[in-house]
Write a protein that holds these residues in place. Structure first.
Motif, short mmCIF file in Angstrom:
data_model
loop_
_atom_site.label_atom_id
_atom_site.label_comp_id
_atom_site.label_asym_id
_atom_site.label_seq_id
_atom_site.Cartn_x
_atom_site.Cartn_y
_atom_site.Cartn_z
N VAL A 1 11.33 11.04 1.19
CA VAL A 1 11.07 12.44 1.49
C VAL A 1 11.52 13.30 0.31
CG1 VAL A 1 11.59 14.38 3.02
CG2 VAL A 1 11.31 12.06 3.96
N VAL A 2 10.58 14.08 -0.23
CA VAL A 2 10.87 14.96 -1.36
C VAL A 2 10.58 16.39 -0.93
CG1 VAL A 2 10.44 15.48 -3.79
CG2 VAL A 2 10.18 13.13 -2.94
N MET B 1 0.84 -1.19 0.00
CA MET B 1 0.00 0.00 0.00
C MET B 1 0.88 1.24 0.00
SD MET B 1 -1.47 -0.40 3.88
CE MET B 1 -0.38 -0.68 5.28
N ASP B 2 0.60 2.12 -0.92
CA ASP B 2 1.36 3.36 -1.09
C ASP B 2 0.54 4.53 -0.56
OD1 ASP B 2 3.78 2.52 -2.66
OD2 ASP B 2 2.21 1.77 -4.00
N VAL B 3 1.15 5.32 0.32
CA VAL B 3 0.48 6.47 0.90
C VAL B 3 1.35 7.70 0.66
CG1 VAL B 3 -0.54 7.50 2.95
CG2 VAL B 3 -0.56 5.02 2.68
N CYS B 4 0.72 8.78 0.23
CA CYS B 4 1.41 10.05 0.05
C CYS B 4 0.99 11.00 1.16
CB CYS B 4 1.08 10.66 -1.31
SG CYS B 4 1.92 12.23 -1.62
N VAL B 5 1.96 11.53 1.86
CA VAL B 5 1.72 12.57 2.87
C VAL B 5 2.14 13.90 2.26
CG1 VAL B 5 2.31 13.44 5.16
CG2 VAL B 5 2.07 10.97 4.78
N VAL B 6 1.22 14.83 2.19
CA VAL B 6 1.49 16.14 1.63
C VAL B 6 1.66 17.12 2.79
CG1 VAL B 6 0.70 17.99 0.11
CG2 VAL B 6 0.14 15.59 -0.42
N GLY B 7 2.88 17.62 2.98
CA GLY B 7 3.17 18.55 4.06
C GLY B 7 4.12 17.96 5.06
N GLY B 8 5.22 18.66 5.34
CA GLY B 8 6.26 18.15 6.22
C GLY B 8 6.38 18.87 7.53
N GLY B 9 5.26 19.45 8.02
CA GLY B 9 5.26 20.00 9.37
C GLY B 9 5.10 18.89 10.39
N LEU B 10 4.82 19.26 11.63
CA LEU B 10 4.70 18.25 12.69
C LEU B 10 3.58 17.26 12.39
CD1 LEU B 10 5.27 20.33 15.95
CD2 LEU B 10 6.88 18.85 14.76
N THR C 1 5.51 8.22 0.79
CA THR C 1 6.22 9.35 0.18
C THR C 1 5.73 10.62 0.84
OG1 THR C 1 6.44 8.25 -1.97
CG2 THR C 1 6.64 10.65 -1.94
N LEU C 2 6.65 11.42 1.35
CA LEU C 2 6.29 12.69 1.97
C LEU C 2 6.76 13.82 1.06
CD1 LEU C 2 6.52 13.71 5.68
CD2 LEU C 2 7.38 15.25 3.92
N LEU C 3 5.84 14.70 0.70
CA LEU C 3 6.14 15.85 -0.17
C LEU C 3 6.07 17.13 0.66
CD1 LEU C 3 3.94 14.89 -3.26
CD2 LEU C 3 6.36 14.35 -2.88
N GLU C 4 7.08 17.94 0.58
CA GLU C 4 7.12 19.20 1.33
C GLU C 4 7.54 20.33 0.40
OE1 GLU C 4 7.40 22.47 3.50
OE2 GLU C 4 6.34 20.67 4.15
N ARG C 5 6.79 21.41 0.46
CA ARG C 5 7.03 22.56 -0.41
C ARG C 5 8.37 23.23 -0.13
NH1 ARG C 5 6.21 27.83 0.66
NH2 ARG C 5 5.14 27.29 2.60
N ARG C 6 8.72 23.34 1.14
CA ARG C 6 9.97 24.02 1.50
C ARG C 6 11.14 23.05 1.39
NH1 ARG C 6 9.79 24.76 6.55
NH2 ARG C 6 11.35 26.38 6.70
N ARG C 7 12.34 23.56 1.59
CA ARG C 7 13.55 22.74 1.46
C ARG C 7 13.86 21.96 2.73
NH1 ARG C 7 14.96 21.58 -3.67
NH2 ARG C 7 14.77 23.43 -4.98
N ALA D 1 18.00 24.82 18.62
CA ALA D 1 17.14 25.46 17.62
C ALA D 1 16.06 24.48 17.15
CB ALA D 1 17.98 25.92 16.43
N LEU D 2 14.93 25.02 16.71
CA LEU D 2 13.80 24.18 16.33
C LEU D 2 14.14 23.22 15.19
CD1 LEU D 2 10.88 26.77 16.53
CD2 LEU D 2 11.33 24.85 18.09
N SER D 3 14.96 23.65 14.26
CA SER D 3 15.32 22.75 13.17
C SER D 3 16.12 21.55 13.68
CB SER D 3 16.13 23.50 12.10
OG SER D 3 15.30 24.42 11.42
N GLN D 4 16.91 21.76 14.73
CA GLN D 4 17.64 20.65 15.33
C GLN D 4 16.73 19.76 16.15
OE1 GLN D 4 20.80 23.66 16.86
NE2 GLN D 4 21.79 21.66 16.94
N LEU D 5 15.63 20.32 16.62
CA LEU D 5 14.69 19.57 17.44
C LEU D 5 13.71 18.76 16.59
CD1 LEU D 5 14.01 19.30 20.53
CD2 LEU D 5 12.20 20.98 20.11
N HIS D 6 13.29 19.33 15.44
CA HIS D 6 12.25 18.70 14.62
C HIS D 6 12.73 18.29 13.23
CE1 HIS D 6 9.39 21.40 17.19
NE2 HIS D 6 9.58 20.24 17.77
N GLY D 7 13.02 19.27 12.40
CA GLY D 7 13.21 19.02 10.97
C GLY D 7 14.36 18.10 10.64
#
Length: 455
Positions: free
Chosen positions: A229-230, A1-10, A27-33, A209-215
């Protein structure tokens, strides 16, 4: 089963982890880098600056569990007990804290009875109101239609008490003052965070920093789980396609040009409500045309870097001042100067004020709270603005918050703006992502899935 998650926030990260754990190909797609959504960091000279001052409470169980899964739970600090220094110009700080060893709600009784910024009569009325708030049901639809301010007035809280006590928490937690806040969401904050359990409201803060905590750690965890992850990929459309979905993106998953279509058996759409209203097919969610009525509430952060320390406080709230909350964000190991961030929530009146005026006003306001700031040189000052920090958590907003499950089987919604029963917080975002993943997994496991997807 293939699932696409659109958005890479929490919400998207939480959904992707849940789905991958269940064996889905994700597959996770995120608009930002980078991942992290509204909780990310950027460089400003030699500083790493967070988008907003994202604190959390001990009762944020799902958010804290996600941090542990990311391996970053130890990169936060939680108070041993709820304690907030409250400042006012020309006065010594007052510590608003829960008592040790007392069960809820008695643990807050000494704090309310001894709160110096209220009169004796106001303190006694606040104790009675806090007791009455425990009986408010945050899940009752009638509760959502009332304003917290009207409820407080009905329970003997005058404008001064609301401004100097209740709004300390309401504005910070709901990004709106009590007069404009949903009673249901306010009750969720005060009951879950402060009244129902003695330690629930203990405040947690990131030590990195938040990027070190989450992203960044989310990238690593998702890679280990086999999630593709794209980043830098904007989704233009999500359309039903036979028994599944076709997701159209503005750029290729492997190049910086051209369009690319992905196919998936199911989709979790974990994007802000404005974007979701554009992407969700009309047949998927009744009323999605009204999601815009959730609106947005802004937050402004004023960053001040002094040439000498001006306070020993890690953070504080303020009354009788333009300052609402101030945080010491001086990088670890730095000596000789101090980097303070003033967080201004419900910032409709200041979001459009020119940067120079904001810096002048808040430099003077900080000096009124910390006299040493008048003697210290201001090495640097800048402003960051979040015009869409949260949805507007006003009376009746639950009417426009959709469930995770849509009318199109296999398409689920996630995000702190969905109907989680929680305010627009990191806890609400994580809960929404996990619930959306569960909705999708239940659909994929259904023996009637193909029949449900047939027009």
């Amino acid at each position: 089963m293939d699932v696409c998650v659109v958005g890479g926030g929490l919400a998207g990260i939480a959904a992707a982890v849940r789905l991958a754990d269940a064996g889905a190909r994700v597959t996770l797609l995120e608009r930002r880098r980078e991942l992290g959504g509204a909780t990310y960091s950027f460089r400003h000279g030699d500083l790493v600056v967070d988008t907003g001052q994202h604190v959390f409470l001990r009762c944020y169980a799902r958010y804290r569990a996600l941090l542990d899964r990311l391996g970053t739970g130890e990169l936060t600090r939680i108070q041993p007990r709820f304690a907030v220094p409250v400042l006012s110009p020309g006065q010594r700080p007052h510590l608003l804290s829960r008592a040790r060893g007392l069960p809820a709600p008695a643990h807050l009784l000494p704090a309310l009875v001894g709160y110096r910024f209220l009169s004796r009569r106001e303190r006694l009325a606040a104790v009675a109101a806090a007791g009455a708030l425990r009986a408010v049901d945050p899940d009752d639809p009638r509760t959502d239609r009332r304003s917290f301010g009207s409820w407080l007035a009905e329970h003997g809280q005058g404008p001064g008490a609301v401004r100097r006590l209740w709004d300390l928490i309401t504005i910070a937690a709901l990004n709106t003052p009590a007069d404009d806040a949903s009673l249901a969401l306010a009750a969720r904050v005060f009951r879950t965070g402060l009244l129902d359990a003695a330690d629930s409201g203990d405040i947690g803060r990131p030590s990195v920093a938040l990027s070190q905590l989450h992203g960044d750690p989310a990238h690593r965890l998702l890679a280990r789980l086999g999630v593709r992850v794209v980043t830098g990929s904007r989704v233009d459309a999500v359309r039903p396609d036979g028994a599944g979905f076709r997701i159209s993106t503005a750029r290729s998953a492997t190049t910086d040009a051209g369009r690319a279509d992905l196919s998936a058996d199911a989709v979790v759409l974990a994007v802000p409500h404005e974007a979701a209203a554009h992407l969700v097919p009309a047949e998927a969610a009744a009323g999605h045309g009204e999601w815009h009525r959730l609106g947005r509430s802004p937050i402004v952060n004023v960053h001040l870097r002094y040439g000498a320390p001006v306070t020993r406080l890690a953070f504080a709230a303020a009354v009788n001042s333009p300052v609402q909350w101030v945080f010491d964000r001086t990088p670890e190991g730095v000596r000789g100067d101090q980097y303070l961030v003033i967080s201004v929530s419900a910032a409709d009146d200041v979001i459009g004020v020119p940067t120079g005026q904001l810096i002048a006003a808040y430099t003077e306001a900080v000096a009124g709270l910390f006299p040493a700031a008048r003697r210290a040189s201001l090495r640097e000052a800048f402003v960051t603005r979040e015009p869409r920090a949260t949805f507007r958590q006003s009376p009746g907003c639950r009417t426009f918050r959709p469930a995770a499950r849509t009318r199109l089987p296999g398409l689920a919604l996630a995000g702190a703006w969905t109907d989680t029963g929680w305010p627009d917080t990191m806890e609400g975002a994580v809960r929404s992502g996990e619930h959306a993943a569960d909705v999708v997994l239940a659909h994929l496991a259904s023996p009637t899935r193909d029949l449900e997807a047939t027009p």
